[in-house]
Motif scaffolding. Sequence first.
Motif, PDB file in Angstrom:
ATOM      1  N   SER A  29      38.326  19.701  10.168  1.00 60.51           N
ATOM      2  CA  SER A  29      37.367  20.005   9.306  1.00 60.51           C
ATOM      3  C   SER A  29      37.850  21.026   8.126  1.00 60.51           C
ATOM      4  O   SER A  29      37.125  21.385   7.275  1.00 60.51           O
ATOM      5  CB  SER A  29      36.227  20.784  10.267  1.00 60.51           C
ATOM      6  OG  SER A  29      36.959  21.850  10.933  1.00 60.51           O
ATOM      7  N   ARG A  30      39.094  21.449   8.166  1.00 64.94           N
ATOM      8  CA  ARG A  30      39.446  22.212   7.299  1.00 64.94           C
ATOM      9  C   ARG A  30      40.555  21.770   6.385  1.00 64.94           C
ATOM     10  O   ARG A  30      41.360  22.403   5.917  1.00 64.94           O
ATOM     11  CB  ARG A  30      40.047  23.533   7.967  1.00 64.94           C
ATOM     12  CG  ARG A  30      39.136  24.364   8.466  1.00 64.94           C
ATOM     13  CD  ARG A  30      38.150  25.017   7.618  1.00 64.94           C
ATOM     14  NE  ARG A  30      36.987  25.868   8.168  1.00 64.94           N
ATOM     15  CZ  ARG A  30      36.322  26.361   7.333  1.00 64.94           C
ATOM     16  NH1 ARG A  30      36.098  26.618   5.982  1.00 64.94           N
ATOM     17  NH2 ARG A  30      35.170  27.218   7.859  1.00 64.94           N
ATOM     18  N   SER A  51      36.779  16.842  -0.432  1.00 59.84           N
ATOM     19  CA  SER A  51      36.956  18.399   0.371  1.00 59.84           C
ATOM     20  C   SER A  51      36.549  18.406   1.854  1.00 59.84           C
ATOM     21  O   SER A  51      35.782  17.675   2.386  1.00 59.84           O
ATOM     22  CB  SER A  51      36.040  19.315  -0.676  1.00 59.84           C
ATOM     23  OG  SER A  51      34.894  19.064  -0.424  1.00 59.84           O
ATOM     24  N   TRP A  52      37.082  19.473   2.263  1.00 57.77           N
ATOM     25  CA  TRP A  52      36.818  19.616   3.611  1.00 57.77           C
ATOM     26  C   TRP A  52      35.192  19.828   3.999  1.00 57.77           C
ATOM     27  O   TRP A  52      34.651  19.337   4.994  1.00 57.77           O
ATOM     28  CB  TRP A  52      37.251  20.943   4.243  1.00 57.77           C
ATOM     29  CG  TRP A  52      36.812  22.318   3.731  1.00 57.77           C
ATOM     30  CD1 TRP A  52      37.444  22.995   2.571  1.00 57.77           C
ATOM     31  CD2 TRP A  52      36.027  22.890   4.254  1.00 57.77           C
ATOM     32  NE1 TRP A  52      36.688  23.931   2.406  1.00 57.77           N
ATOM     33  CE2 TRP A  52      35.789  24.042   3.323  1.00 57.77           C
ATOM     34  CE3 TRP A  52      34.770  22.933   5.020  1.00 57.77           C
ATOM     35  CZ2 TRP A  52      34.643  25.088   3.550  1.00 57.77           C
ATOM     36  CZ3 TRP A  52      34.097  23.892   5.354  1.00 57.77           C
ATOM     37  CH2 TRP A  52      33.938  24.971   4.751  1.00 57.77           C
ATOM     38  N   SER A  53      34.403  20.043   3.100  1.00 60.77           N
ATOM     39  CA  SER A  53      32.921  20.247   3.317  1.00 60.77           C
ATOM     40  C   SER A  53      32.241  18.965   2.943  1.00 60.77           C
ATOM     41  O   SER A  53      30.989  18.974   3.240  1.00 60.77           O
ATOM     42  CB  SER A  53      32.418  21.549   2.389  1.00 60.77           C
ATOM     43  OG  SER A  53      32.487  21.088   1.081  1.00 60.77           O
ATOM     44  N   GLY A  54      33.106  18.208   2.138  1.00 65.56           N
ATOM     45  CA  GLY A  54      32.254  16.977   1.760  1.00 65.56           C
ATOM     46  C   GLY A  54      31.711  17.260   0.345  1.00 65.56           C
ATOM     47  O   GLY A  54      31.270  16.285  -0.318  1.00 65.56           O
ATOM     48  N   GLY A  55      31.488  18.477  -0.035  1.00 64.92           N
ATOM     49  CA  GLY A  55      30.943  18.603  -1.276  1.00 64.92           C
ATOM     50  C   GLY A  55      31.665  18.252  -2.686  1.00 64.92           C
ATOM     51  O   GLY A  55      30.923  18.180  -3.744  1.00 64.92           O
ATOM     52  N   ASN A  73      32.458  15.464   9.832  1.00 59.33           N
ATOM     53  CA  ASN A  73      33.205  16.449  10.497  1.00 59.33           C
ATOM     54  C   ASN A  73      32.896  16.526  11.943  1.00 59.33           C
ATOM     55  O   ASN A  73      34.022  16.631  12.617  1.00 59.33           O
ATOM     56  CB  ASN A  73      33.249  18.015  10.129  1.00 59.33           C
ATOM     57  CG  ASN A  73      34.017  17.943   8.547  1.00 59.33           C
ATOM     58  OD1 ASN A  73      34.644  17.016   8.088  1.00 59.33           O
ATOM     59  ND2 ASN A  73      33.460  18.937   7.757  1.00 59.33           N
ATOM     60  N   SER A 101      42.722  23.596   0.988  1.00 56.17           N
ATOM     61  CA  SER A 101      41.781  23.417   0.244  1.00 56.17           C
ATOM     62  C   SER A 101      41.797  22.748  -1.100  1.00 56.17           C
ATOM     63  O   SER A 101      40.915  22.111  -1.595  1.00 56.17           O
ATOM     64  CB  SER A 101      41.057  24.785  -0.432  1.00 56.17           C
ATOM     65  OG  SER A 101      40.999  25.883   0.818  1.00 56.17           O
TER      66      SER A 101
END
Length: 123
Positions: A29-30, A51-55, A73, A101
């Motif tokens: 997830s990171r 990206s880790w957030s999917g954004g 995630n 990141s």
Amino acid sequence: VQLQASGGGLVQAGGSLRLSCAASGHTFSRSVMGWFRQAPGKEREFVAAISWSGGSTWYADSVKGRFTISRDNAKATVYLQMNSLKPEDTAVYYCAARSGSYYSTNVDEISYWGQGTLVTVSS
């Protein structure tokens, strides 16, 4: 750390495939997750990253508008939906993870690689 890719196969031009990559033993997830591919006789090249957030997502120009990368995630899985496939998309597709990141298109900056899954697009 293991990345297990699946979903490759033989498809006709214009068809679709969805690749999956399951991660284990990893802070999934990171991490920035991505896909690279390597055609016979060619160097491994960047396809897409998320990206880790999917954004945020990034794509190679050659696949933009046809491929979509996504991640779950909770399942520690990243996907690559490939539509309107072309014979030039034929390659071994590798799942990739990069700690931190920032994404990178440079194979030397990837932290972990999956084993690869073969996609063959017939004309």
